[in-house]
Motif scaffolding. Structure first.
Motif, PDB file in Angstrom:
ATOM      1  N   ARG A  21       0.827  -1.210   0.000  1.00 21.70           N
ATOM      2  CA  ARG A  21       0.000   0.000   0.000  1.00 21.70           C
ATOM      3  C   ARG A  21       0.861   1.260   0.000  1.00 21.70           C
ATOM      4  O   ARG A  21       0.504   2.274  -0.603  1.00 21.70           O
ATOM      5  N   PHE A  22       2.027   1.216   0.638  1.00 21.80           N
ATOM      6  CA  PHE A  22       2.981   2.331   0.556  1.00 21.80           C
ATOM      7  C   PHE A  22       3.370   2.571  -0.896  1.00 21.80           C
ATOM      8  O   PHE A  22       3.312   3.691  -1.396  1.00 21.80           O
ATOM      9  N   TRP A  23       3.744   1.506  -1.608  1.00 12.78           N
ATOM     10  CA  TRP A  23       4.177   1.654  -2.999  1.00 12.78           C
ATOM     11  C   TRP A  23       3.028   2.053  -3.914  1.00 12.78           C
ATOM     12  O   TRP A  23       3.241   2.738  -4.917  1.00 12.78           O
ATOM     13  N   CYS A  24       1.806   1.671  -3.585  1.00 14.37           N
ATOM     14  CA  CYS A  24       0.641   2.164  -4.342  1.00 14.37           C
ATOM     15  C   CYS A  24       0.613   3.687  -4.280  1.00 14.37           C
ATOM     16  O   CYS A  24       0.392   4.354  -5.306  1.00 14.37           O
ATOM     17  N   GLU A  25       0.824   4.243  -3.106  1.00 11.20           N
ATOM     18  CA  GLU A  25       0.818   5.698  -2.943  1.00 11.20           C
ATOM     19  C   GLU A  25       1.987   6.355  -3.668  1.00 11.20           C
ATOM     20  O   GLU A  25       1.837   7.399  -4.278  1.00 11.20           O
ATOM     21  N   VAL A  26       3.157   5.743  -3.584  1.00  9.79           N
ATOM     22  CA  VAL A  26       4.341   6.319  -4.229  1.00  9.79           C
ATOM     23  C   VAL A  26       4.161   6.365  -5.743  1.00  9.79           C
ATOM     24  O   VAL A  26       4.432   7.383  -6.384  1.00  9.79           O
ATOM     25  N   GLY A  28       1.284   5.520  -7.681  1.00  6.00           N
ATOM     26  CA  GLY A  28      -0.041   5.622  -8.288  1.00  6.00           C
ATOM     27  C   GLY A  28      -0.573   4.272  -8.731  1.00  6.00           C
ATOM     28  O   GLY A  28      -1.447   4.178  -9.589  1.00  6.00           O
ATOM     29  N   CYS A  59       0.455  -5.195  -6.052  1.00  2.00           N
ATOM     30  CA  CYS A  59      -0.168  -4.002  -6.610  1.00  2.00           C
ATOM     31  C   CYS A  59       0.232  -3.902  -8.078  1.00  2.00           C
ATOM     32  O   CYS A  59       1.239  -4.479  -8.500  1.00  2.00           O
ATOM     33  N   ARG A 109       6.160  14.832  -0.054  1.00  3.02           N
ATOM     34  CA  ARG A 109       4.917  14.071  -0.178  1.00  3.02           C
ATOM     35  C   ARG A 109       5.058  12.676   0.435  1.00  3.02           C
ATOM     36  O   ARG A 109       4.128  12.143   1.042  1.00  3.02           O
ATOM     37  N   LEU A 110       6.238  12.070   0.286  1.00  2.00           N
ATOM     38  CA  LEU A 110       6.442  10.686   0.721  1.00  2.00           C
ATOM     39  C   LEU A 110       6.781  10.545   2.203  1.00  2.00           C
ATOM     40  O   LEU A 110       6.510   9.500   2.798  1.00  2.00           O
ATOM     41  N   LEU A 113       4.078   9.372   4.489  1.00  2.00           N
ATOM     42  CA  LEU A 113       3.675   7.989   4.218  1.00  2.00           C
ATOM     43  C   LEU A 113       4.593   6.993   4.914  1.00  2.00           C
ATOM     44  O   LEU A 113       4.344   5.795   4.895  1.00  2.00           O
TER      45      LEU A 113
END
Length: 144
Positions: A21-26, A28, A59, A109-110, A113
């Motif tokens: 889920r972290f990498w989803c945010e990073v 997209g 993901c 931004r990161l 997270l």
């Protein structure tokens, strides 16, 4: 001539869903739909034997262009520098102060997270600036 092969990038980690889920945010990326017959990933996870619950997560790039990222639980923690890392291309084509501003903005931004800033590598005669960072389990990656 052989054809280009599809591939996925696999991460060894302690908490697969959290890292995914972290990498989803990073990036997209999105979590793919659960397997057929299950309304949610939690429903699927509950169907597994205890040792397999939470053992992996994935993901995908919603456009279908980028590789699938797969996260698998392993018992050992990270102990050395990665031999492979992702470069998150946020400053492509930018140079100087403009590039640095984009790298700093993405870093900002990161951080909330759970990412960690390691160091900024300043431009030299061969390379543009990039920023070395760590994900929520300490895996290095670069903002490039």
């Amino acid at each position: 001539m052989s054809s280009v092969k599809h591939f996925q990038v696999t991460f060894d980690c302690a908490e697969p869903e959290r890292v995914a889920r972290f990498w989803c945010e990073v990036l997209g990326y999105v979590v793919p739909p659960p397997p057929e017959g299950f309304a949610t990933w939690d429903d699927f996870d509950r169907s597994l034997p205890p040792a397999d619950k939470g053992a992996w997560f994935a993901c995908v790039d919603p456009s279908g262009v980028g590789p699938r990222l797969f996260f698998q639980r392993v018992p050992e923690g990270k102990v050395a520098k990665n031999r492979l890392h992702l470069d998150v291309r946020v400053g492509t084509g930018l140079v100087g102060e403009e590039r640095l501003a984009v790298l700093e903005a993405e870093c900002a931004r990161l951080l909330p997270l759970g990412a960690e800033r390691v160091r900024l590598l300043q431009a030299d005669d061969e390379n543009e600036s990039c920023m070395v960072m760590r994900d929520i389990e300490g895996n290095e990656f670069c903002l490039d």
